[in-house]
Design a protein around this motif. Structure first.
Motif, PDB file in Angstrom:
ATOM      1  N   PRO A  18      11.092 -20.140   9.610  1.00 13.80           N
ATOM      2  CA  PRO A  18      10.474 -20.939   8.542  1.00 13.80           C
ATOM      3  C   PRO A  18       9.052 -21.377   8.861  1.00 13.80           C
ATOM      4  O   PRO A  18       8.270 -21.668   7.962  1.00 13.80           O
ATOM      5  CB  PRO A  18      11.404 -22.155   8.418  1.00 13.80           C
ATOM      6  N   SER A  19       8.672 -21.409  10.159  1.00 16.54           N
ATOM      7  CA  SER A  19       7.331 -21.891  10.479  1.00 16.54           C
ATOM      8  C   SER A  19       6.311 -20.763  10.572  1.00 16.54           C
ATOM      9  O   SER A  19       5.167 -20.969  10.904  1.00 16.54           O
ATOM     10  CB  SER A  19       7.357 -22.634  11.813  1.00 16.54           C
ATOM     11  N   ALA A  20       6.731 -19.540  10.260  1.00 18.89           N
ATOM     12  CA  ALA A  20       5.813 -18.406  10.403  1.00 18.89           C
ATOM     13  C   ALA A  20       4.698 -18.467   9.369  1.00 18.89           C
ATOM     14  O   ALA A  20       4.863 -19.003   8.272  1.00 18.89           O
ATOM     15  CB  ALA A  20       6.583 -17.092  10.247  1.00 18.89           C
ATOM     16  N   ARG A  21       3.574 -17.866   9.745  1.00 21.79           N
ATOM     17  CA  ARG A  21       2.456 -17.783   8.828  1.00 21.79           C
ATOM     18  C   ARG A  21       2.689 -16.583   7.939  1.00 21.79           C
ATOM     19  O   ARG A  21       2.854 -15.470   8.410  1.00 21.79           O
ATOM     20  CB  ARG A  21       1.175 -17.618   9.651  1.00 21.79           C
ATOM     21  N   LEU A  22       2.704 -16.830   6.627  1.00 16.07           N
ATOM     22  CA  LEU A  22       3.056 -15.757   5.698  1.00 16.07           C
ATOM     23  C   LEU A  22       1.827 -15.207   4.991  1.00 16.07           C
ATOM     24  O   LEU A  22       0.951 -15.955   4.577  1.00 16.07           O
ATOM     25  CB  LEU A  22       4.029 -16.291   4.641  1.00 16.07           C
ATOM     26  N   GLU A  23       1.827 -13.886   4.875  1.00 13.39           N
ATOM     27  CA  GLU A  23       0.724 -13.253   4.171  1.00 13.39           C
ATOM     28  C   GLU A  23       1.263 -12.094   3.353  1.00 13.39           C
ATOM     29  O   GLU A  23       2.268 -11.475   3.724  1.00 13.39           O
ATOM     30  CB  GLU A  23      -0.316 -12.713   5.167  1.00 13.39           C
ATOM     31  N   VAL A  24       0.567 -11.823   2.259  1.00 19.15           N
ATOM     32  CA  VAL A  24       0.927 -10.646   1.477  1.00 19.15           C
ATOM     33  C   VAL A  24      -0.199  -9.623   1.654  1.00 19.15           C
ATOM     34  O   VAL A  24      -1.380  -9.967   1.676  1.00 19.15           O
ATOM     35  CB  VAL A  24       1.130 -11.009  -0.012  1.00 19.15           C
ATOM     36  N   GLY A  25       0.215  -8.358   1.807  1.00 16.90           N
ATOM     37  CA  GLY A  25      -0.788  -7.323   2.024  1.00 16.90           C
ATOM     38  C   GLY A  25      -0.658  -6.239   0.980  1.00 16.90           C
ATOM     39  O   GLY A  25       0.440  -5.792   0.648  1.00 16.90           O
ATOM     40  N   ILE A  26      -1.817  -5.812   0.475  1.00 15.96           N
ATOM     41  CA  ILE A  26      -1.787  -4.716  -0.506  1.00 15.96           C
ATOM     42  C   ILE A  26      -3.099  -3.954  -0.378  1.00 15.96           C
ATOM     43  O   ILE A  26      -4.179  -4.539  -0.253  1.00 15.96           O
ATOM     44  CB  ILE A  26      -1.584  -5.261  -1.944  1.00 15.96           C
ATOM     45  N   ARG A  27      -2.989  -2.643  -0.393  1.00 15.71           N
ATOM     46  CA  ARG A  27      -4.201  -1.837  -0.241  1.00 15.71           C
ATOM     47  C   ARG A  27      -4.984  -1.809  -1.551  1.00 15.71           C
ATOM     48  O   ARG A  27      -4.378  -1.807  -2.626  1.00 15.71           O
ATOM     49  CB  ARG A  27      -3.843  -0.416   0.149  1.00 15.71           C
ATOM     50  N   PRO A  28      -6.295  -1.708  -1.466  1.00 17.15           N
ATOM     51  CA  PRO A  28      -7.121  -1.655  -2.680  1.00 17.15           C
ATOM     52  C   PRO A  28      -6.688  -0.511  -3.608  1.00 17.15           C
ATOM     53  O   PRO A  28      -6.861  -0.602  -4.820  1.00 17.15           O
ATOM     54  CB  PRO A  28      -8.533  -1.423  -2.156  1.00 17.15           C
ATOM     55  N   GLU A  29      -6.142   0.547  -2.998  1.00 18.45           N
ATOM     56  CA  GLU A  29      -5.704   1.679  -3.811  1.00 18.45           C
ATOM     57  C   GLU A  29      -4.588   1.304  -4.766  1.00 18.45           C
ATOM     58  O   GLU A  29      -4.368   1.972  -5.772  1.00 18.45           O
ATOM     59  CB  GLU A  29      -5.191   2.816  -2.906  1.00 18.45           C
ATOM     60  N   PHE A  30      -3.841   0.242  -4.422  1.00 19.38           N
ATOM     61  CA  PHE A  30      -2.663  -0.094  -5.221  1.00 19.38           C
ATOM     62  C   PHE A  30      -2.850  -1.368  -6.026  1.00 19.38           C
ATOM     63  O   PHE A  30      -1.887  -1.981  -6.477  1.00 19.38           O
ATOM     64  CB  PHE A  30      -1.440  -0.194  -4.304  1.00 19.38           C
ATOM     65  N   VAL A  31      -4.098  -1.777  -6.184  1.00 26.09           N
ATOM     66  CA  VAL A  31      -4.411  -2.937  -7.038  1.00 26.09           C
ATOM     67  C   VAL A  31      -5.075  -2.411  -8.296  1.00 26.09           C
ATOM     68  O   VAL A  31      -5.872  -1.470  -8.241  1.00 26.09           O
ATOM     69  CB  VAL A  31      -5.388  -3.885  -6.307  1.00 26.09           C
ATOM     70  N   ASP A  78     -11.082 -18.892  -2.580  1.00 23.98           N
ATOM     71  CA  ASP A  78     -11.786 -18.489  -1.369  1.00 23.98           C
ATOM     72  C   ASP A  78     -11.487 -17.046  -0.985  1.00 23.98           C
ATOM     73  O   ASP A  78     -12.074 -16.527  -0.057  1.00 23.98           O
ATOM     74  CB  ASP A  78     -11.363 -19.381  -0.191  1.00 23.98           C
ATOM     75  N   ASP A  79     -10.537 -16.431  -1.676  1.00 19.57           N
ATOM     76  CA  ASP A  79     -10.100 -15.098  -1.257  1.00 19.57           C
ATOM     77  C   ASP A  79     -10.881 -13.995  -1.939  1.00 19.57           C
ATOM     78  O   ASP A  79     -11.150 -14.066  -3.141  1.00 19.57           O
ATOM     79  CB  ASP A  79      -8.610 -14.903  -1.588  1.00 19.57           C
ATOM     80  N   VAL A  80     -11.199 -12.986  -1.161  1.00 18.38           N
ATOM     81  CA  VAL A  80     -11.821 -11.784  -1.728  1.00 18.38           C
ATOM     82  C   VAL A  80     -10.735 -10.724  -1.842  1.00 18.38           C
ATOM     83  O   VAL A  80     -10.021 -10.452  -0.882  1.00 18.38           O
ATOM     84  CB  VAL A  80     -12.936 -11.271  -0.799  1.00 18.38           C
ATOM     85  N   ILE A  81     -10.586 -10.145  -3.029  1.00 16.24           N
ATOM     86  CA  ILE A  81      -9.605  -9.061  -3.201  1.00 16.24           C
ATOM     87  C   ILE A  81     -10.365  -7.825  -3.662  1.00 16.24           C
ATOM     88  O   ILE A  81     -11.119  -7.860  -4.632  1.00 16.24           O
ATOM     89  CB  ILE A  81      -8.542  -9.432  -4.262  1.00 16.24           C
ATOM     90  N   LYS A  82     -10.135  -6.739  -2.939  1.00 15.73           N
ATOM     91  CA  LYS A  82     -10.837  -5.501  -3.309  1.00 15.73           C
ATOM     92  C   LYS A  82      -9.881  -4.543  -3.988  1.00 15.73           C
ATOM     93  O   LYS A  82      -8.687  -4.494  -3.676  1.00 15.73           O
ATOM     94  CB  LYS A  82     -11.387  -4.828  -2.051  1.00 15.73           C
ATOM     95  N   LEU A  83     -10.437  -3.773  -4.912  1.00 16.64           N
ATOM     96  CA  LEU A  83      -9.606  -2.749  -5.512  1.00 16.64           C
ATOM     97  C   LEU A  83     -10.462  -1.515  -5.793  1.00 16.64           C
ATOM     98  O   LEU A  83     -11.688  -1.594  -5.870  1.00 16.64           O
ATOM     99  CB  LEU A  83      -8.929  -3.237  -6.795  1.00 16.64           C
ATOM    100  N   LEU A  84      -9.763  -0.383  -5.946  1.00 23.65           N
ATOM    101  CA  LEU A  84     -10.488   0.848  -6.239  1.00 23.65           C
ATOM    102  C   LEU A  84     -10.267   1.212  -7.691  1.00 23.65           C
ATOM    103  O   LEU A  84      -9.146   1.181  -8.192  1.00 23.65           O
ATOM    104  CB  LEU A  84      -9.976   1.991  -5.356  1.00 23.65           C
ATOM    105  N   VAL A  85     -11.342   1.506  -8.353  1.00 19.31           N
ATOM    106  CA  VAL A  85     -11.264   1.885  -9.760  1.00 19.31           C
ATOM    107  C   VAL A  85     -11.815   3.294  -9.886  1.00 19.31           C
ATOM    108  O   VAL A  85     -12.920   3.566  -9.421  1.00 19.31           O
ATOM    109  CB  VAL A  85     -12.104   0.899 -10.613  1.00 19.31           C
ATOM    110  N   PRO A  86     -11.066   4.213 -10.497  1.00 18.53           N
ATOM    111  CA  PRO A  86     -11.569   5.590 -10.624  1.00 18.53           C
ATOM    112  C   PRO A  86     -12.886   5.611 -11.384  1.00 18.53           C
ATOM    113  O   PRO A  86     -13.118   4.803 -12.288  1.00 18.53           O
ATOM    114  CB  PRO A  86     -10.467   6.297 -11.419  1.00 18.53           C
ATOM    115  N   ASP A  87     -13.716   6.547 -10.999  1.00 17.96           N
ATOM    116  CA  ASP A  87     -15.034   6.644 -11.608  1.00 17.96           C
ATOM    117  C   ASP A  87     -14.907   6.894 -13.105  1.00 17.96           C
ATOM    118  O   ASP A  87     -14.214   7.796 -13.559  1.00 17.96           O
ATOM    119  CB  ASP A  87     -15.790   7.808 -10.950  1.00 17.96           C
ATOM    120  N   GLY A  88     -15.600   6.094 -13.853  1.00 16.64           N
ATOM    121  CA  GLY A  88     -15.519   6.283 -15.295  1.00 16.64           C
ATOM    122  C   GLY A  88     -14.676   5.227 -15.980  1.00 16.64           C
ATOM    123  O   GLY A  88     -14.885   4.924 -17.156  1.00 16.64           O
ATOM    124  N   ASP A  89     -13.713   4.651 -15.277  1.00 11.84           N
ATOM    125  CA  ASP A  89     -12.897   3.603 -15.897  1.00 11.84           C
ATOM    126  C   ASP A  89     -13.706   2.329 -16.056  1.00 11.84           C
ATOM    127  O   ASP A  89     -14.556   2.027 -15.228  1.00 11.84           O
ATOM    128  CB  ASP A  89     -11.670   3.319 -15.019  1.00 11.84           C
TER     129      ASP A  89
END
Lengths: 288, 360, 265
Positions: free
Chosen positions: B276-289, B318-329
């Motif tokens: 219960p005392s662990a530091r929790l984080e969620v991870g997701i690659r920019p490809e999947f955002v 304060d968080d920066v979230i990166k994502l990849l958008v296909p060219d043209g979208d």
């Protein structure tokens, strides 16, 4: 280095060095050349003599004799100090407290002013009151460097080896320490024996540093003055009168500026020639 | 050739290690199968060279065992282990010709000249060094010299494993690709186990079948390049691999689902957090955002063009979230919403993954 | 503690015998030195050392020497570093000849330069200053430093420079952060040798100074000529000259023994 880039602006890097050295070199050199082609009987009156002094010096038997002595001395010195220095450097520790111990104690002879070196060896080697003289005579050998030319040579050479071998050791050691570990590791993997490691890795990588050591020892031993002069005064007789000692005798003793200056120039040219030949041979393979 | 096993390895360069930091390599056990192409990937100082030197025998581990096949070789010196190593800076015997360089390891082991000659020429041709055999080794370019280093390892037919310690460091950039391809080709030709140490993920991911990722003396994950990309088990793997790296955001877990910024996120399988005392984080690659009509509110900060995709940087608090958008979208101008692909959303407790995707 | 080979130990013992003798003499009176053979002073005396520590001409001599030697070492190594780098990495008009010319400045006995130097430095108004000696010693120390540094720099592959530039280092930062540590051994040796050769040089130091900047060298040659041969005093002075240099090499020992730090760029 066979891949240097051409860069004329490199002169800026070198300029401070050139200025400082040339300032000290050019003017005195001109003075000496000046003296070498003139004659004076004092009172600052000079007569042009052309190459007369050069001829006199080159033909003098006295010059030949001291030159020969000098060559023998330098030859023996180089033959002893260079291999000895390299061997000691190879066996020196690489890290830990022993390194500091070795470096500090090995540096000590180099730091003593040369007249003190001569003076202390003078007493040290005297048969009645010196440790060395006493020990050798106690072994049954009749040893007195003030009277026996062989003993005088032995003492002078021993003194020089004691004084200067550490220079070779320090240079060789620094050169060895600069070899990256990867070479030793690769040699290990290749199954190389210690002699092969020395021949194919250590010696080639030390080439430049050893060249410096050999040239330095050649120059300094060829021009040696203070230590042997204080030790033996050039004697007994003139058995240890090397070139420098002879030159000073001619210049100051007889105040013959002309021959002295000519002799200085010839002296300089011999050193220059030998160094140039040696340097060119050593560096022959570098630029391909 | 044999399987290499490292059991319970720990190594410290200090005589009396006290704390965790004194250990260059912390507890690890790794198996390297015969004939594999491995990469040892990690940032400077993570212990990869230490590990490499333990395998090659240049270093004896403080604790643990090294096994080559059925033999324990932990304290056996390098020249008896039948390994070859290529170093970061080209190591050649300058005064010898290329031929003599390649022949050196064989001559030291007492082979006869005809056999040596045959082998040297064979390897030289394999490495395109045939023309330069009689030139002095010091005259070659950096990549030529590295080939000689490699060649010295290849001439010995009893080599178990060839190790590369960042071998392309001093190679010209345009030649790096050529050499990398050559190494891959060689591996397919001769099939010896190869271990390639690098801090460059491109080198690692293009060369290796299996990548061992290390950080601060620990092995963090072993897997194929695809596995490391899609299923990172440690946030470090997420950061380090992929460009740009994985987004890692602090979160909570509620009823098996990660909660970020008050919004519950969908995941393919439930998350279970034991500590219960662990530091929790969620991870997701920019490809999947991707952008959506609802979800996590963000403002769009920056768009960079990266060829076929654009890298969009957005901000939530304060968080920066990166994502990849296909060219043209289209890219929304200011405010937008993001959604995360549930299959690739992972939760990490103290940097280690605690949720599984559907294909694990 | 790691084991040490026996060879350096024997060599050091050989070196220490005359030094022990020197120290032995420094605690004796001149009469005893010349009179009897004793391994330890029969009449132990501190007079020689007392004289040195209380007589201003003696201890000032040490300070003066340290001053010009220090100035010279700093100047020599500092200007030698960029020059050696240029010789090592670049080709430019006259580079080979310039490099050899530097060494030629060590090829003439200093006696030849004594009088001309005296005239030169008097003419520029620097006579009897530490700066004069420091600059004069540049004649032979700068070439030495350049040669030594160039020798070590040539052992560093040029690829190291190029890799640093690709990684975005500016030249000054590359030089200080990456290059200098790899030639640490060369710098250590160059510093020590510049110090040493300047420290022991007697003739020019004596010629270019008279009272204000009189170095220990001059005072020591005085003992040999004017008041006869004061051996005990000379021995004590000689023993004391070892100390500053010992400190210097102790300080640079890590440089010399450090070797080639093949760090990741």
């Amino acid at each position: 280095m066979n891949n240097k880039t051409v860069n004329p602006k490199a002169w800026f890097f070198v300029l401070p060095v050139v200025v400082l050295v040339a300032f000290n070199a050019i003017i005195p050199l001109m003075t000496v050349v000046n003296y070498s082609v003139q004659e004076t009987f004092g009172n600052n009156i000079f007569f042009w003599e052309g190459v007369k002094w050069f001829e006199t010096v080159l033909n003098s038997e006295r010059f030949h004799a001291s030159l020969l002595r000098q060559l023998m001395f330098t030859g023996i010195i180089l033959a002893i100090e260079v291999p000895l220095g390299v061997v000691i450097a190879l066996t020196m520790p690489k890290n830990g407290i022993w390194v500091s111990f070795c470096l500090v104690f090995m540096a000590m002879p180099l730091l003593i002013p040369w007249n003190v070196v001569g003076a202390m060896w003078n007493i040290f080697a005297l048969p009645d009151i010196g440790l060395l003289g006493h020990m050798i005579n106690a072994l049954g050998i009749d040893y007195n460097f003030t009277r026996q030319p062989v003993a005088a040579w032995f003492t002078t050479i021993l003194m020089d080896v004691w004084h200067w071998t550490s220079l070779v050791v320090l240079l060789a050691y620094a050169g060895l320490r600069s070899i990256p570990d990867a070479y030793y590791q690769a040699a290990k993997i290749d199954g190389a024996k210690p002699w092969a490691v020395f021949r194919y890795i250590q010696l080639p990588k030390m080439k430049r540093v050893l060249t410096i050591a050999i040239l330095l020892r050649f120059m300094d031993s060829f021009m040696i003055y203070t230590e042997p002069f204080v030790l033996t005064g050039g004697g007994p007789g003139n058995s240890t009168t090397f070139l420098s000692i002879d030159l000073v005798k001619v210049a100051l003793g007889q105040f013959d500026l002309g021959p002295a200056a000519a002799m200085s120039l010839i002296y300089f040219l011999i050193v220059l020639l030998v160094c140039w030949v040696f340097y060119t041979l050593m560096m022959k393979n570098e630029d391909q | 050739m044999s399987k290499i096993r490292l059991k319970n390895l720990r190594h410290s360069y200090l005589p009396n290690p006290q704390s965790d930091e004194d250990w260059a390599l912390k507890h690890m056990s790794v198996d390297w199968s015969d004939g594999g192409a491995y990469a040892l990937l990690g940032p400077s100082g993570c212990g990869k060279t230490t590990l490499l030197n333990i395998i090659s025998g240049l270093l004896t581990p403080t604790e643990g065992e090294v096994w080559f096949g059925d033999e324990e070789v932990s304290s056996q010196p390098a020249d008896q282990r039948n390994i070859a190593q290529v170093f970061q800076f080209p190591v050649v015997y300058d005064t010898m010709t290329v031929y003599d360089n390649l022949a050196f390891p064989l001559r030291n082991r007492g082979f006869d000249e005809p056999a040596i000659d045959k082998k040297v020429r064979e390897i030289a041709n394999m490495l395109d060094l045939g023309e330069t055999l009689m030139t002095r080794a010091s005259g070659l370019t950096a990549d030529g010299k590295q080939k000689i280093s490699l060649g010295r390892g290849l001439v010995r037919s009893d080599v178990n494993v060839i190790m590369f310690d960042e071998p392309l460091t001093v190679i010209d950039p345009h030649l790096k690709w050529v050499l990398r391809s050559k190494l891959k080709e060689l591996h397919q030709q001769i099939g010896t186990t190869m271990i390639y140490v690098t801090h460059d993920q491109t080198e690692a991911l293009t060369f290796a079948d299996q990548v061992v990722v290390m950080q601060q003396g620990e092995v963090v994950q072993i897997g194929s390049p695809v596995e490391l990309f899609e299923r990172p088990r440690h946030t470090f793997v997420g950061h380090f691999i992929g460009s740009p790296g994985m987004n890692v955001l602090a979160c909570d877990v509620d009823q098996g689902r990660p909660v970020y910024d008050g919004i519950a996120l969908d995941v393919t399988s439930k998350v279970r957090v034991d500590d219960p005392s662990a530091r929790l984080e969620v991870g997701i690659r920019p490809e999947f955002v991707s952008f959506a009509d609802q979800g996590i509110p963000v403002t769009v900060e920056k768009v960079s063009d990266a060829g076929r995709v654009s890298i969009v940087e957005t901000r939530n608090g304060d968080d920066v979230i990166k994502l990849l958008v296909p060219d043209g979208d289209p890219v929304p101008a200011d405010g937008a919403f993001l959604k995360f692909d549930p299959d690739h959303t992972r939760v990490y407790a103290d940097d280690w993954v605690v949720s599984r995707g559907s294909n694990e | 503690m790691k084991k040490i080979s026996v060879v350096p130990i024997i060599y050091i013992l050989f070196l220490m015998l005359p030094i022990y003798w020197l120290i032995n003499m420094s605690f004796k009176t001149t009469n005893e030195i010349l009179g009897v053979f004793t391994l330890w002073p029969q009449e132990f005396t501190l007079d020689n050392y007392i004289k040195i520590f209380t007589d201003p001409t003696w201890y000032n001599g040490y300070f003066n020497s340290l001053t010009y030697v220090g100035i010279n070492t700093v100047i020599s190594v500092s200007v030698a570093l960029p020059a050696a780098y240029a010789f090592s990495r670049y080709r430019f008009l006259g580079d080979k000849h310039l490099f050899f010319w530097l060494l030629t400045n060590r090829m003439a006995p200093p006696a030849v330069f004594a009088l001309p130097f005296f005239q030169l430095y008097s003419a520029v108004g620097l006579f009897d200053t530490p700066l004069a000696v420091a600059l004069a010693h540049c004649l032979f120390n700068i070439p030495l430093a350049v040669w030594i540094l160039e020798g070590f720099m040539s052992g560093v592959p040029k690829e190291l420079d190029e890799t640093a530039y690709v990684d975005g280092y500016s030249f000054p930062r590359f030089f200080v952060r990456i290059f200098v540590p790899t030639i640490a051994a060369g710098i250590g040796v160059a510093c020590f040798f510049c110090f040493m050769f300047s420290w022991v040089e007697l003739l020019l130091a004596k010629t270019l100074t008279s009272v204000a900047a009189k170095p220990i060298a001059a005072t020591m040659t005085r003992t040999a000529s004017t008041s006869g041969y004061e051996l005990g005093l000379l021995a004590a002075a000689g023993a004391l000259t070892i100390i500053p240099g010992a400190f210097v090499i102790y300080f640079v020992r890590n440089y010399i023994a450090k070797g080639f730090a093949l760090g990741r760029v």
